[in-house]
Design a protein around this motif. Structure first.
Motif, mmCIF file in Angstrom:
data_model
loop_
_atom_site.group_PDB
_atom_site.id
_atom_site.type_symbol
_atom_site.label_atom_id
_atom_site.label_comp_id
_atom_site.label_asym_id
_atom_site.label_seq_id
_atom_site.Cartn_x
_atom_site.Cartn_y
_atom_site.Cartn_z
ATOM 1 N N ILE A 31 58.889 -21.372 -39.355
ATOM 2 C CA ILE A 31 59.310 -22.756 -39.525
ATOM 3 C C ILE A 31 60.128 -23.200 -38.308
ATOM 4 N N LYS A 32 59.685 -24.257 -37.645
ATOM 5 C CA LYS A 32 60.411 -24.874 -36.537
ATOM 6 C C LYS A 32 60.834 -23.851 -35.482
ATOM 7 N N ALA A 33 59.857 -23.106 -34.985
ATOM 8 C CA ALA A 33 60.141 -22.053 -33.998
ATOM 9 C C ALA A 33 59.488 -22.372 -32.663
ATOM 10 N N ARG A 34 60.074 -21.816 -31.604
ATOM 11 C CA ARG A 34 59.512 -21.912 -30.257
ATOM 12 C C ARG A 34 59.489 -20.519 -29.637
ATOM 13 N N ASN A 35 58.461 -20.304 -28.822
ATOM 14 C CA ASN A 35 58.406 -19.091 -28.004
ATOM 15 C C ASN A 35 58.444 -17.817 -28.862
ATOM 16 N N PHE A 36 57.346 -17.566 -29.555
ATOM 17 C CA PHE A 36 57.283 -16.386 -30.420
ATOM 18 C C PHE A 36 55.938 -15.683 -30.259
ATOM 19 N N ILE A 37 55.920 -14.423 -30.675
ATOM 20 C CA ILE A 37 54.703 -13.607 -30.614
ATOM 21 C C ILE A 37 54.536 -12.901 -31.959
ATOM 22 N N ILE A 38 53.328 -12.989 -32.514
ATOM 23 C CA ILE A 38 52.956 -12.224 -33.704
ATOM 24 C C ILE A 38 51.715 -11.432 -33.331
ATOM 25 N N GLU A 39 51.818 -10.113 -33.290
ATOM 26 C CA GLU A 39 50.705 -9.325 -32.764
ATOM 27 C C GLU A 39 50.571 -7.971 -33.460
ATOM 28 N N ASP A 40 49.328 -7.474 -33.464
ATOM 29 C CA ASP A 40 49.009 -6.122 -33.917
ATOM 30 C C ASP A 40 49.443 -5.854 -35.355
ATOM 31 N N CYS A 41 49.400 -6.882 -36.199
ATOM 32 C CA CYS A 41 49.761 -6.717 -37.606
ATOM 33 C C CYS A 41 48.511 -6.656 -38.486
ATOM 34 N N ILE A 42 48.641 -5.966 -39.602
ATOM 35 C CA ILE A 42 47.583 -5.919 -40.612
ATOM 36 C C ILE A 42 48.138 -6.588 -41.864
ATOM 37 N N ILE B 134 52.187 -17.240 -29.653
ATOM 38 C CA ILE B 134 51.040 -16.375 -29.376
ATOM 39 C C ILE B 134 50.751 -15.572 -30.642
ATOM 40 N N ILE B 135 49.504 -15.674 -31.118
ATOM 41 C CA ILE B 135 49.074 -14.945 -32.317
ATOM 42 C C ILE B 135 47.855 -14.137 -31.923
ATOM 43 N N ARG B 136 47.994 -12.828 -31.834
ATOM 44 C CA ARG B 136 46.907 -12.027 -31.269
ATOM 45 C C ARG B 136 46.783 -10.657 -31.939
ATOM 46 N N ASN B 137 45.547 -10.172 -31.969
ATOM 47 C CA ASN B 137 45.240 -8.797 -32.363
ATOM 48 C C ASN B 137 45.683 -8.471 -33.788
ATOM 49 N N ASN B 138 45.590 -9.452 -34.686
ATOM 50 C CA ASN B 138 45.950 -9.226 -36.087
ATOM 51 C C ASN B 138 44.699 -9.124 -36.953
ATOM 52 N N ARG B 139 44.805 -8.390 -38.060
ATOM 53 C CA ARG B 139 43.726 -8.307 -39.054
ATOM 54 C C ARG B 139 44.259 -8.872 -40.360
ATOM 55 N N ASN C 157 41.713 -12.931 -30.604
ATOM 56 C CA ASN C 157 41.373 -11.560 -30.984
ATOM 57 C C ASN C 157 41.901 -11.185 -32.370
ATOM 58 N N ASN C 158 41.770 -12.112 -33.305
ATOM 59 C CA ASN C 158 42.147 -11.834 -34.687
ATOM 60 C C ASN C 158 40.886 -11.671 -35.541
#
Length: 410
Positions: free
Chosen positions: A113-124, A141-146, A173-174
């Motif tokens: 919620i109301k965020a800047r400059n974040f990464i969510i990656e490699d999560c299942i 950036i949202i990458r490499n998640n399943r 790459n999700n």
């Protein structure tokens, strides 16, 4: 100069003061909520192997949340699990399972919620209602998640990656399956979506509305309930995507509704009920696409103007083009049509006689769908020939004046 020295001192001090907090059954800190409570800006929380039965984890600090192999957060189907309300965070390597389902609350494995400059990656993320729910945020950036769900209806399922009111997002790459919509954008701008695989979802592999200036490329949308829907948006670029095996009475490879000033090129539409269905679409360039073994390659409804179809391959579709009006304001030129039976006496690779892609039978099927059972009959050949000689129900000026004799695209 002194300001630069002060900034360097500040960041150096911040880096030195940042600490690593480990969470495990035998650690001093045994829960993620406890780690969040003692963490400070810049800290790294490392969740070690184990099952953590926690939910409604609220994070309002700029930290990194890292899961080691075997770290699982089990929400026990009771609600949302992680909620970020901070800038400059990273979440990586966690497995999150069993998000609660609600008809009134959008529970998610990870909510931002109301965020800047974040990464969510490699999560299942497994057995989710919503997977990632991003609101009023930018520079993510949202990458490499399943991400996967197992609900059986639209009402009881949420979306895999759902972004509302965002900008400058990068989603790539999700893997997304078993959800309502794999990827959903609403009021999202200046973002890019690429190299994702969205398949076997209840409704759409990709669904976006009121989202301008976005690019979608090298994604695969396969075997979804209704394919992909792009609505009420402008300045869209879609290239090198695969739309495949989206079958059903209301299924499309790609549904376009009220789209303006778009570039759609180098895509593959293979074995869909309808390759592209366009309603109210203007100034779209369709180039170098391949339409292979679809029911209809393209269906054009009213209010579609100034579109250009050029250097596309129409190969072995049941019907190449359906048009519901006698007026034509679109250009078809230099396409390859497998149904073209003309000749090329001067051997320049271009047919010597124009090709009329709209058949009378497609007009009849639009009016009376049951007539489709006659598709391969002699009767259909006769009525198509009669309309070709003297057009009455189909646009008499809708022709490809320079049909290509050989397949164009690899």
């Amino acid at each position: 100069m002194k300001y630069i020295i002060l900034l360097l001192f500040f960041f150096t001090t911040l880096t030195i003061s940042a600490k690593r907090i480990e969470v495990c059954e035998t650690c001093t800190v045994k829960s993620i909520k406890e780690a969040i409570k003692i963490a400070e800006t810049g800290d790294e929380i490392v969740v070690k192997k184990g099952i953590y039965k926690e939910n409604n984890i609220i994070i309002n600090k700029s930290i990194s949340l890292i899961g080691e192999k075997g770290a699982v957060i089990d929400g026990e189907d009771t609600g949302g699990i992680i909620i970020f309300e901070a800038d400059n965070f990273t979440i990586r390597g966690l497995k999150i399972i069993n998000v609660g389902m609600s008809y009134t609350i959008d529970y998610a494995a990870i909510k931002v919620i109301k965020a800047r400059n974040f990464i969510i990656e490699d999560c299942i993320l497994e057995n989710v209602f919503f997977g990632l729910l991003i609101e009023k945020s930018k520079n993510g950036i949202i990458r490499n998640n399943r991400i996967s769900g197992n609900r059986k209806s639209e009402a009881s399922s949420g979306n895999g990656i759902h972004i509302w009111d965002g900008s400058e997002m990068e989603v790539y790459n999700n893997q997304l399956t078993g959800l309502r919509d794999g990827i959903y954008f609403e009021f999202v701008k200046q973002s890019v979506v690429y190299e994702n695989n969205s398949h076997n979802n209840i409704r759409y592999g990709l669904h976006f509305m009121f989202s301008n200036n976005n690019i979608y490329h090298h994604n695969e949308f396969r075997n979804n309930g209704a394919g992909v829907a792009v609505m009420f948006s402008k300045y869209i670029t879609m290239h090198h995507n695969t739309f495949k095996l989206n079958w059903g009475s209301a299924s499309y490879g790609l549904l376009l509704k009220e789209i303006y000033d778009a570039e759609i090129y180098n895509n593959l539409f293979e074995e869909n009920t309808i390759g592209i269905n366009g309603e109210g679409c203007t100034r779209i360039n369709y180039k170098n696409n391949t339409f292979l073994r679809n029911g209809w390659a393209i269906k054009i409804a009213g209010a579609c103007y100034a579109n250009i179809f050029e250097k596309n391959d129409f190969m072995h579709n049941s019907l190449d083009l359906s048009y519901n009006t006698k007026k034509n304001d679109n250009s078809f030129n230099n396409n390859y049509w497998s149904e073209y039976t003309g000749y090329d006496l001067d051997k320049n690779g271009i047919g010597d006689i124009p090709y009329r892609p709209v058949k009378l039978f497609s007009y009849i099927v639009n009016k009376t769908p049951e007539a489709l059972v006659l598709l391969r009959s002699l009767f259909v050949d006769i009525i198509n020939f009669s309309e070709k000689v003297s057009p009455v129900f189909t646009p008499d000026d809708l022709t490809d004046e320079n049909p290509i004799m050989k397949k164009i695209n690899d």
